[in-house]
Scaffold this motif. Structure first.
Motif, short mmCIF file in Angstrom:
data_model
loop_
_atom_site.label_atom_id
_atom_site.label_comp_id
_atom_site.label_asym_id
_atom_site.label_seq_id
_atom_site.Cartn_x
_atom_site.Cartn_y
_atom_site.Cartn_z
N SER A 111 -12.49 -1.20 7.22
CA SER A 111 -12.26 -0.11 6.27
C SER A 111 -11.01 -0.36 5.44
O SER A 111 -10.10 -1.09 5.84
N TRP A 112 -10.96 0.31 4.28
CA TRP A 112 -9.77 0.19 3.44
C TRP A 112 -8.57 0.88 4.07
O TRP A 112 -7.43 0.57 3.75
N HIS A 113 -8.83 1.82 4.97
CA HIS A 113 -7.71 2.43 5.71
C HIS A 113 -7.01 1.37 6.56
O HIS A 113 -5.77 1.33 6.63
N ALA A 114 -7.81 0.50 7.20
CA ALA A 114 -7.23 -0.58 8.00
C ALA A 114 -6.51 -1.58 7.12
O ALA A 114 -5.41 -2.04 7.46
N VAL A 115 -7.11 -1.94 5.99
CA VAL A 115 -6.47 -2.87 5.06
C VAL A 115 -5.12 -2.32 4.60
O VAL A 115 -4.11 -3.03 4.59
N ASP A 116 -5.11 -1.05 4.22
CA ASP A 116 -3.86 -0.43 3.77
C ASP A 116 -2.81 -0.41 4.87
O ASP A 116 -1.62 -0.65 4.63
N ALA A 117 -3.26 -0.12 6.10
CA ALA A 117 -2.31 -0.07 7.22
C ALA A 117 -1.69 -1.44 7.47
O ALA A 117 -0.48 -1.56 7.71
N VAL A 118 -2.50 -2.48 7.40
CA VAL A 118 -1.98 -3.85 7.60
C VAL A 118 -0.98 -4.19 6.51
O VAL A 118 0.13 -4.69 6.79
N TRP A 119 -1.34 -3.91 5.26
CA TRP A 119 -0.45 -4.27 4.16
C TRP A 119 0.80 -3.42 4.09
O TRP A 119 1.87 -3.90 3.69
N THR A 120 0.71 -2.19 4.52
CA THR A 120 1.92 -1.36 4.63
C THR A 120 2.91 -2.00 5.59
O THR A 120 4.11 -2.10 5.31
N GLU A 121 2.41 -2.48 6.72
CA GLU A 121 3.28 -3.11 7.72
C GLU A 121 3.80 -4.46 7.23
O GLU A 121 4.99 -4.78 7.44
N ALA A 153 6.15 -8.07 -6.86
CA ALA A 153 5.53 -6.86 -6.35
C ALA A 153 5.90 -6.61 -4.89
O ALA A 153 6.18 -5.48 -4.49
N LEU A 154 5.92 -7.68 -4.10
CA LEU A 154 6.27 -7.56 -2.68
C LEU A 154 7.68 -7.00 -2.51
O LEU A 154 7.94 -6.21 -1.59
N LYS A 155 8.57 -7.39 -3.39
CA LYS A 155 9.96 -6.94 -3.30
C LYS A 155 10.14 -5.51 -3.78
O LYS A 155 11.00 -4.78 -3.25
N THR A 156 9.34 -5.07 -4.75
CA THR A 156 9.61 -3.80 -5.42
C THR A 156 8.67 -2.66 -5.05
O THR A 156 9.02 -1.50 -5.23
N VAL A 157 7.48 -2.97 -4.53
CA VAL A 157 6.53 -1.90 -4.26
C VAL A 157 6.97 -1.07 -3.05
O VAL A 157 7.58 -1.59 -2.11
N ASP A 158 6.67 0.21 -3.09
CA ASP A 158 6.92 1.09 -1.94
C ASP A 158 5.82 0.84 -0.90
O ASP A 158 4.63 0.98 -1.23
N PRO A 159 6.18 0.44 0.32
CA PRO A 159 5.14 0.14 1.32
C PRO A 159 4.21 1.31 1.59
O PRO A 159 3.07 1.12 2.03
N ARG A 160 4.67 2.52 1.32
CA ARG A 160 3.85 3.72 1.59
C ARG A 160 2.90 4.03 0.45
O ARG A 160 2.12 4.98 0.54
N THR A 161 2.95 3.24 -0.62
CA THR A 161 2.09 3.48 -1.77
C THR A 161 0.62 3.28 -1.40
O THR A 161 0.28 2.26 -0.79
N PRO A 162 -0.25 4.23 -1.74
CA PRO A 162 -1.68 4.00 -1.48
C PRO A 162 -2.17 2.76 -2.22
O PRO A 162 -1.71 2.44 -3.31
N ARG A 163 -3.12 2.06 -1.59
CA ARG A 163 -3.73 0.86 -2.19
C ARG A 163 -2.68 -0.20 -2.50
O ARG A 163 -2.71 -0.84 -3.55
N VAL A 164 -1.74 -0.38 -1.59
CA VAL A 164 -0.66 -1.34 -1.83
C VAL A 164 -1.21 -2.76 -2.01
O VAL A 164 -0.69 -3.54 -2.81
N TYR A 165 -2.29 -3.08 -1.30
CA TYR A 165 -2.92 -4.40 -1.47
C TYR A 165 -3.32 -4.63 -2.93
O TYR A 165 -3.05 -5.69 -3.50
#
Length: 246
Positions: free
Chosen positions: A58-68, A121-133
Motif C-alpha cells: 500500500s501507499w501507506h506503507a511506502v509513505d511510512a518507509v520514506w518518512t523514516e 529534495a532529501l535535504k529540504t522536504v519535511d519528512p511528515r509531508t504526504p506523498r514524500v516519495y
C-alpha cells in the motif's frame, strides 16, 4: 552514446548501496515500526526496496518507509543518505532513461543532475509531508529534464516527439513528451504536481486506483485532477492564455 567509460553517479551509488545491504550486517529498517502490513522484523533495505515495488504494497506503507528514510538521512547523514538514494534507484533509473532518450551526446551529466535534484529534495522536504516519495522523485526528474533542455539548447538539437503524446495533444510540437512537460512547468503552463500526474498516469501507465490512494482521494476525484492537468497542458501547447490552477 556515452563517451566516458567511468561509472555514472547512479552506477556508483548502486554499488555503494549493495555494500550497505550485504551480509553479515545489512542496513535495515524495523518492519514493526513501519507497520501497514510489513513483516514484523528487521528488513534489509535491498529486500525492502523490492517490497515497495510490488503492487500489493500500500501507499501507506511506502509513505511510512520514506518518512523514516528521510528522517534518518536528515538527522544522521551517512549511511542513510546513500541508503535513501539506493532505495529510490529504480525510479531514478527510469527518470535517467527518459531524460537520455534519443540524446546523442554524453549522458553522464544527466545522472549527476538527477542525483543532485534528489539530494536537494532529501535535504529540504519535511519528512511528515504526504506523498514524500513522489516529491523526491519529482525533484530528481525536474533537475534531469532541466539538464536535458540545457543540453539540447546548447546542441541546437530537437528530439523526436513521442507518438503516444502527440496524438493526444498537438502533433506539431517537437520534443520528447517529458521534455514538453518540463517546458510547460518552466513556462508556468503546468505545476510540478500536474506534470507528475500526466507522466505517471498517461506515460508510465500507473493505475488510477493506486495513484488515487497515494494522493488520498477517490478514483473519481483523481480522474478530475488528471483531466484538469491535461486541459491546462492542451491550453499551453495551443499558445492560449493558461487556465488558472485549481
Amino acid at each position: 552514446m556515452r563517451t566516458n567509460l567511468a561509472p555514472t553517479s547512479l552506477q556508483a551509488i548502486e554499488q555503494s548501496f549493495a555494500k550497505l545491504t550485504s551480509p553479515p550486517a545489512p542496513l535495515s529498517l524495523d518492519g514493526c515500526c513501519i507497520g501497514f502490513g510489513m513483516p514484523e522484523r528487521a528488513i534489509p533495505l535491498d529486500e525492502l526496496r523490492v517490497m515497495l515495488l510490488k503492487r500489493r504494497t500500500s501507499w501507506h506503507a511506502v509513505d511510512a518507509v520514506w518518512t523514516e528514510l528521510v528522517r534518518r538521512a536528515q538527522d544522521e547523514g551517512e549511511p542513510w543518505v546513500t541508503a535513501a538514494i539506493g532505495m529510490m534507484m529504480p525510479a531514478l533509473k527510469k527518470v535517467a532513461g527518459d531524460v537520455a532518450r534519443d540524446f546523442r551526446g554524453d549522458i553522464a551529466d544527466f545522472d549527476s543532475n538527477i542525483v543532485e535534484g534528489f539530494l536537494y529534495a532529501l535535504k529540504t522536504v519535511d519528512p511528515r509531508t504526504p506523498r514524500v516519495y513522489s516529491r523526491l522523485r519529482s525533484m530528481a526528474q525536474r533537475y534531469g529534464m532541466d539538464a536535458r533542455l540545457d543540453a539540447d539548447r546548447d546542441r541546437a538539437q530537437s528530439t523526436e516527439y513521442d507518438d503516444s503524446l502527440s496524438t493526444r495533444y498537438r502533433p506539431s510540437v517537437e520534443g520528447h513528451p517529458d521534455l514538453v512537460l518540463a517546458r510547460a512547468v518552466r513556462d508556468h503552463g503546468l505545476t510540478d504536481d500536474e506534470a507528475g500526474l500526466i507522466v505517471r498516469a498517461c506515460l508510465e501507465g500507473e493505475g488510477t486506483s493506486s495513484l488515487a490512494e497515494e494522493r488520498g482521494v477517490s478514483p473519481y476525484q483523481f480522474r478530475r485532477q488528471l483531466a484538469r492537468a491535461e486541459a491546462r497542458l492542451k491550453v499551453f501547447l495551443s499558445g492560449s492564455v493558461p487556465l488558472p490552477v485549481a
